[in-house]
Design an enzyme around this catalytic site. Structure first.
Site, PDB file in Angstrom:
ATOM      1  NE  ARG A  45      -0.484  -7.346   9.881  1.00 49.61           N
ATOM      2  CZ  ARG A  45      -0.633  -6.345  10.759  1.00 49.61           C
ATOM      3  NH1 ARG A  45      -1.642  -5.494  10.648  1.00 49.61           N
ATOM      4  NH2 ARG A  45       0.239  -6.168  11.726  1.00 49.61           N
ATOM      5  CB  SER A  59       4.674 -12.006  10.881  1.00 47.02           C
ATOM      6  OG  SER A  59       5.305 -11.142  11.774  1.00 47.02           O
ATOM      7  CD  GLU A  73       1.383 -10.738   8.005  1.00 45.41           C
ATOM      8  OE1 GLU A  73       1.130 -10.855   9.217  1.00 45.41           O
ATOM      9  OE2 GLU A  73       2.218  -9.944   7.553  1.00 45.41           O
TER      10      GLU A  73
HETATM   11  C1  LIG Z   1      11.409  -8.311   7.232  1.00 48.70           C
HETATM   12  C2  LIG Z   1       9.950  -8.039   7.020  1.00 48.70           C
HETATM   13  C3  LIG Z   1       9.228  -7.344   7.978  1.00 48.70           C
HETATM   14  C4  LIG Z   1       7.865  -7.072   7.779  1.00 48.70           C
HETATM   15  N1  LIG Z   1       7.168  -6.392   8.753  1.00 48.70           N
HETATM   16  C5  LIG Z   1       5.844  -6.134   8.601  1.00 48.70           C
HETATM   17  C6  LIG Z   1       5.106  -5.446   9.617  1.00 48.70           C
HETATM   18  O1  LIG Z   1       5.644  -5.035  10.637  1.00 48.70           O
HETATM   19  N2  LIG Z   1       3.772  -5.244   9.414  1.00 48.70           N
HETATM   20  C7  LIG Z   1       3.133  -5.656   8.283  1.00 48.70           C
HETATM   21  O2  LIG Z   1       1.915  -5.441   8.178  1.00 48.70           O
HETATM   22  N3  LIG Z   1       3.805  -6.295   7.293  1.00 48.70           N
HETATM   23  C8  LIG Z   1       5.141  -6.551   7.421  1.00 48.70           C
HETATM   24  N4  LIG Z   1       5.847  -7.225   6.441  1.00 48.70           N
HETATM   25  C9  LIG Z   1       5.134  -7.680   5.236  1.00 48.70           C
HETATM   26  C10 LIG Z   1       5.284  -6.725   4.018  1.00 48.70           C
HETATM   27  O3  LIG Z   1       6.426  -5.921   4.137  1.00 48.70           O
HETATM   28  C11 LIG Z   1       4.082  -5.806   3.840  1.00 48.70           C
HETATM   29  O4  LIG Z   1       2.911  -6.560   3.693  1.00 48.70           O
HETATM   30  C12 LIG Z   1       4.239  -4.890   2.608  1.00 48.70           C
HETATM   31  O5  LIG Z   1       3.279  -3.857   2.657  1.00 48.70           O
HETATM   32  C13 LIG Z   1       4.109  -5.628   1.279  1.00 48.70           C
HETATM   33  O6  LIG Z   1       4.344  -4.677   0.250  1.00 48.70           O
HETATM   34  P1  LIG Z   1       5.052  -5.074  -1.101  1.00 48.70           P
HETATM   35  O7  LIG Z   1       5.120  -3.851  -1.926  1.00 48.70           O
HETATM   36  O8  LIG Z   1       6.360  -5.742  -0.823  1.00 48.70           O
HETATM   37  O9  LIG Z   1       4.005  -6.081  -1.708  1.00 48.70           O
HETATM   38  P2  LIG Z   1       4.266  -7.492  -2.436  1.00 48.70           P
HETATM   39  O10 LIG Z   1       4.888  -8.421  -1.463  1.00 48.70           O
HETATM   40  O11 LIG Z   1       4.941  -7.275  -3.726  1.00 48.70           O
HETATM   41  O12 LIG Z   1       2.762  -7.933  -2.705  1.00 48.70           O
HETATM   42  C14 LIG Z   1       1.903  -8.290  -1.637  1.00 48.70           C
HETATM   43  C15 LIG Z   1       0.459  -8.300  -2.151  1.00 48.70           C
HETATM   44  O13 LIG Z   1       0.085  -6.974  -2.496  1.00 48.70           O
HETATM   45  C16 LIG Z   1      -0.301  -6.899  -3.870  1.00 48.70           C
HETATM   46  N5  LIG Z   1       0.190  -5.619  -4.392  1.00 48.70           N
HETATM   47  C17 LIG Z   1       1.411  -5.063  -4.206  1.00 48.70           C
HETATM   48  N6  LIG Z   1       1.478  -3.879  -4.828  1.00 48.70           N
HETATM   49  C18 LIG Z   1       0.271  -3.684  -5.416  1.00 48.70           C
HETATM   50  C19 LIG Z   1      -0.288  -2.652  -6.226  1.00 48.70           C
HETATM   51  N7  LIG Z   1       0.399  -1.552  -6.566  1.00 48.70           N
HETATM   52  N8  LIG Z   1      -1.567  -2.805  -6.678  1.00 48.70           N
HETATM   53  C20 LIG Z   1      -2.291  -3.899  -6.353  1.00 48.70           C
HETATM   54  N9  LIG Z   1      -1.814  -4.906  -5.597  1.00 48.70           N
HETATM   55  C21 LIG Z   1      -0.556  -4.795  -5.129  1.00 48.70           C
HETATM   56  C22 LIG Z   1       0.361  -8.105  -4.539  1.00 48.70           C
HETATM   57  O14 LIG Z   1      -0.360  -8.495  -5.707  1.00 48.70           O
HETATM   58  C23 LIG Z   1       0.279  -9.133  -3.423  1.00 48.70           C
HETATM   59  O15 LIG Z   1      -1.010  -9.700  -3.416  1.00 48.70           O
HETATM   60  C24 LIG Z   1       7.218  -7.504   6.608  1.00 48.70           C
HETATM   61  C25 LIG Z   1       7.963  -8.201   5.636  1.00 48.70           C
HETATM   62  C26 LIG Z   1       9.318  -8.459   5.835  1.00 48.70           C
HETATM   63  C27 LIG Z   1      10.089  -9.188   4.786  1.00 48.70           C
END
Ligand SMILES: Cc1cc2nc3c(=O)[nH]c(=O)nc-3n(C[C@H](O)[C@H](O)[C@H](O)COP(=O)(O)OP(=O)(O)OC[C@H]3O[C@@H](n4cnc5c(N)ncnc54)[C@H](O)[C@@H]3O)c2cc1C
Length: 356
Positions: free
Chosen positions: A172, A249, A350
């Site tokens: 992570r 999570s 997380e």
């Molecule tokens: C229902 C649910 C289930 C999930 N299951 C999992 C799982 O099984 N495993 C897991 O690891 N995670 C899981 N997650 C967490 C999440 O989906 C992941 O961490 C996902 O990769 C976040 O991506 P995002 O584009 O939504 O990022 P955001 O939530 O928009 O941002 C998260 C972080 O990443 C940074 N960021 C995003 N895009 C960029 C970019 N282009 N450049 C630089 N920084 C960036 C942001 O600044 C922030 O710090 C889950 C979430 C939900 C709601």
């Protein structure tokens, strides 16, 4: 909305609507970047006005403050899934825009009969969000298939390509959420996946799903199984499922040293319990955060005002409708305190806290 140069700026834009938690106040400015040019303009605009910049992907791993973000939020919307000519060690290469939906890329790879990301089906958010915390599920981590990440380096103001080793991937974590937090804006991610490869079927839930089957499931069946299992845990964003109004999570599985683990086992034995151990956890010397939360009195369906624990998964804090970030933080504190009192273990959240 008004146009500053060619850049489209929104003022006082709701951030709650851009997150899966549906919580948070407005962004002073919001820019949606569809190209490198948009990114560069937004960075220049933020610098010229001395605004703090936050990079937003799919908003699935965020808790945004009730007062919002006083600076500029840059939503990355750079799309495109392109197959790169050539191969690497027999693997097919894809170059994917950071703003693409992650699950759309997984679906694309599986449809092209390429293995390596099938167990990561159904994870919400963007492709650019995946390297940040090195997303993982069902025995796979995204770092296993990433070859490089194309970034805009805010320090030098240039585009750079970081190889996988330079990203410092771990459980992570990566340089993007630790040592170099805030420095790089991810523009594209490059993947190498195995054509004709076998699905990764190591995780207990997946094995159980296919129990009794005589033929080995293919990649498409594995993807469907993962999505099905995730749906049953509220870990798939499903319109109308109140259990998916979360950031996934909420706590990481804590990593303990031997003395800490012995102490935890002693505390468990005093309650006639034993600390669960699965191969996936043991590999990283991790302990199940879900077990610690549940055995501290916060079972599935537990409610506290507008927030609570998902009815399908102990680790997800859900917004039951109208919750504020302050309520989530108070609930998180309660859980952390109780777990620490009873088990002597500190849980780390997380999701990324924005403006908090
Ligand atoms: C229902 C649910 C289930 C999930 N299951 C999992 C799982 O099984 N495993 C897991 O690891 N995670 C899981 N997650 C967490 C999440 O989906 C992941 O961490 C996902 O990769 C976040 O991506 P995002 O584009 O939504 O990022 P955001 O939530 O928009 O941002 C998260 C972080 O990443 C940074 N960021 C995003 N895009 C960029 C970019 N282009 N450049 C630089 N920084 C960036 C942001 O600044 C922030 O710090 C889950 C979430 C939900 C709601």
């Amino acid at each position: 909305m008004y146009i500053e140069g060619a850049m489209q700026l929104q003022e006082n834009a709701s951030l709650a609507a851009l997150t899966t938690f549906k919580i948070g106040g407005p962004a002073r400015f919001l820019v949606e970047a569809r190209s490198l040019n948009d990114v560069e303009q937004a960075v220049t605009f933020a610098q010229s006005r001395n605004l703090d910049l936050f990079v937003l992907g799919g908003g699935s791993n965020l808790l945004v403050s009730d007062s919002g973000w006083p600076g500029l939020v840059l939503k990355i919307a750079i799309n495109g899934i392109e197959r790169t000519p050539g191969e690497r060690d027999g693997k097919v290469l894809f170059d994917v825009g950071a703003g693409e939906s992650w699950d759309r890329f997984v679906s694309h790879a599986v449809a092209a009969d390429c293995a390596g990301v099938e167990c990561l089906s159904g994870i919400p958010g963007s492709v650019g969000g995946t390297p940040v915390q090195n997303v993982g599920a069902y025995g796979q981590e995204v770092s296993e298939t990433i070859t490089s990440v194309t970034v805009f380096d805010r320090e030098g103001g240039q585009v750079r390509e970081l190889c996988a080793e330079a990203c410092g991937f771990d459980y992570r974590s990566s340089i993007f959420n630790t040592t170099e937090r805030g420095r790089f804006i991810i523009l594209r991610v490059n993947f190498a996946v195995q054509p004709g490869g076998e699905p990764h079927l190591e995780y207990a839930d997946l094995k159980r799903h296919f129990e009794g089957r005589e033929t080995r499931p293919n990649l498409a069946e594995t993807r469907e199984a993962v999505r099905y299992i995730r749906g049953g845990k509220g870990m798939l964003i499903v319109e109308g499922d109140p259990d998916s109004c979360s950031a996934g999570s909420f706590f990481k599985n804590p990593v303990l040293n031997e003395a800490e683990h012995r102490d935890l086992e002693k505390r468990a034995a005093a309650k006639a319990l034993s600390v669960p151990s699965y191969p996936a956890l043991a590999q990283h010397k991790k302990v199940s955060a879900a077990w610690l939360v549940e055995k501290s009195g916060f079972g599935r369906g537990y409610s506290s005002g507008h927030v609570g624990i998902s009815t399908k998964h102990t680790l997800a804090i859900v917004n039951r409708g109208g919750a504020t970030a302050a309520e989530v933080l108070e609930f998180k504190d309660q859980i952390q305190q109780r777990v620490e009192e009873i088990w002597g273990v500190r849980l780390d959240p997380e999701p990324v806290f924005v403006g908090i």
